[in-house]
Design a protein around this motif. Sequence first.
Motif, PDB file in Angstrom:
ATOM      1  N   VAL A  51       0.850  -1.191   0.000  1.00 37.53           N
ATOM      2  CA  VAL A  51       0.000   0.000   0.000  1.00 37.53           C
ATOM      3  C   VAL A  51       0.887   1.243   0.000  1.00 37.53           C
ATOM      4  CG1 VAL A  51      -1.911  -1.139   1.223  1.00 37.53           C
ATOM      5  CG2 VAL A  51      -0.185   0.126   2.526  1.00 37.53           C
ATOM      6  N   ALA A  52       0.258   2.392  -0.225  1.00 39.95           N
ATOM      7  CA  ALA A  52       0.975   3.667  -0.164  1.00 39.95           C
ATOM      8  C   ALA A  52       1.494   3.873   1.262  1.00 39.95           C
ATOM      9  CB  ALA A  52       0.046   4.800  -0.563  1.00 39.95           C
ATOM     10  N   PRO A  53       2.657   4.495   1.417  1.00 39.66           N
ATOM     11  CA  PRO A  53       3.253   4.670   2.749  1.00 39.66           C
ATOM     12  C   PRO A  53       2.341   5.347   3.767  1.00 39.66           C
ATOM     13  CG  PRO A  53       4.850   5.239   1.063  1.00 39.66           C
ATOM     14  CD  PRO A  53       3.541   5.004   0.358  1.00 39.66           C
ATOM     15  N   ASP A  54       1.511   6.277   3.336  1.00 39.20           N
ATOM     16  CA  ASP A  54       0.638   6.970   4.280  1.00 39.20           C
ATOM     17  C   ASP A  54      -0.594   6.149   4.663  1.00 39.20           C
ATOM     18  OD1 ASP A  54      -0.391   7.256   1.675  1.00 39.20           O
ATOM     19  OD2 ASP A  54      -1.439   9.105   2.208  1.00 39.20           O
ATOM     20  N   GLN A  55      -0.742   4.947   4.093  1.00 35.59           N
ATOM     21  CA  GLN A  55      -1.891   4.088   4.388  1.00 35.59           C
ATOM     22  C   GLN A  55      -1.509   2.827   5.150  1.00 35.59           C
ATOM     23  OE1 GLN A  55      -3.470   3.469   0.433  1.00 35.59           O
ATOM     24  NE2 GLN A  55      -4.606   5.391   0.502  1.00 35.59           N
ATOM     25  N   VAL A  56      -0.242   2.705   5.520  1.00 38.74           N
ATOM     26  CA  VAL A  56       0.250   1.484   6.166  1.00 38.74           C
ATOM     27  C   VAL A  56      -0.489   1.193   7.468  1.00 38.74           C
ATOM     28  CG1 VAL A  56       2.260   0.436   7.300  1.00 38.74           C
ATOM     29  CG2 VAL A  56       2.515   1.536   5.074  1.00 38.74           C
ATOM     30  N   GLU A  57      -0.632   2.183   8.316  1.00 33.46           N
ATOM     31  CA  GLU A  57      -1.269   1.970   9.623  1.00 33.46           C
ATOM     32  C   GLU A  57      -2.714   1.503   9.466  1.00 33.46           C
ATOM     33  OE1 GLU A  57      -2.268   4.505  13.655  1.00 33.46           O
ATOM     34  OE2 GLU A  57      -0.718   5.241  12.304  1.00 33.46           O
ATOM     35  N   ARG A  58      -3.466   2.160   8.588  1.00 34.00           N
ATOM     36  CA  ARG A  58      -4.863   1.754   8.344  1.00 34.00           C
ATOM     37  C   ARG A  58      -4.926   0.353   7.760  1.00 34.00           C
ATOM     38  NH1 ARG A  58      -8.035   5.214   4.649  1.00 34.00           N
ATOM     39  NH2 ARG A  58      -9.803   4.123   5.515  1.00 34.00           N
ATOM     40  N   ALA A  59      -4.032   0.051   6.821  1.00 34.97           N
ATOM     41  CA  ALA A  59      -4.039  -1.264   6.174  1.00 34.97           C
ATOM     42  C   ALA A  59      -3.740  -2.365   7.184  1.00 34.97           C
ATOM     43  CB  ALA A  59      -3.024  -1.299   5.042  1.00 34.97           C
ATOM     44  N   ARG A  60      -2.733  -2.177   8.001  1.00 35.22           N
ATOM     45  CA  ARG A  60      -2.372  -3.212   8.984  1.00 35.22           C
ATOM     46  C   ARG A  60      -3.475  -3.423  10.010  1.00 35.22           C
ATOM     47  NH1 ARG A  60       3.986  -1.733   9.270  1.00 35.22           N
ATOM     48  NH2 ARG A  60       4.559  -2.960   7.441  1.00 35.22           N
ATOM     49  N   ALA A  61      -4.126  -2.339  10.428  1.00 39.22           N
ATOM     50  CA  ALA A  61      -5.234  -2.474  11.376  1.00 39.22           C
ATOM     51  C   ALA A  61      -6.396  -3.246  10.750  1.00 39.22           C
ATOM     52  CB  ALA A  61      -5.693  -1.104  11.856  1.00 39.22           C
TER      53      ALA A  61
END
Length: 92
Positions: A51-61
Motif C-alpha cells: 500500500v501507499a506509505p501513508d496508508q500502512v497503519e490503516r491497512a495493517r489495522a
Amino acid sequence: MTPVYEAESGIDAQLVCDLLLSAGLDALVFGADLAGGIGELPAAGLVRVWVAPDQVERARALIDEWQAGGIPDEDELNRLADSGTGNGELWA
C-alpha cells in the motif's frame, strides 16, 4: 509503496488486496506471478500486498481485524473509505 501483508498464495493476497481496496486504500499485489518459480526461488515470502506509505497503519489495522475474524460489512467498508483519516482508528 510499502509491504503490509505476506501472503501464502496469490489467491490469499488478492483477497487481502480486495479488502483494502474496498476500504478505499490503494493496494497492489506483487509477486503472484513468481509462484511458478518455486523450486528455483524460495518457497515463502514471494507474494505480498503493498500500500501507499501513508496508508500502512490503516491497512495493517484492517488486516489484523480481518485475521481475527471481524470481516467488515459493506456499510463499514464504505465508512472507512469515506473517513480517509489514516489515523488507525478503524473500528472506533
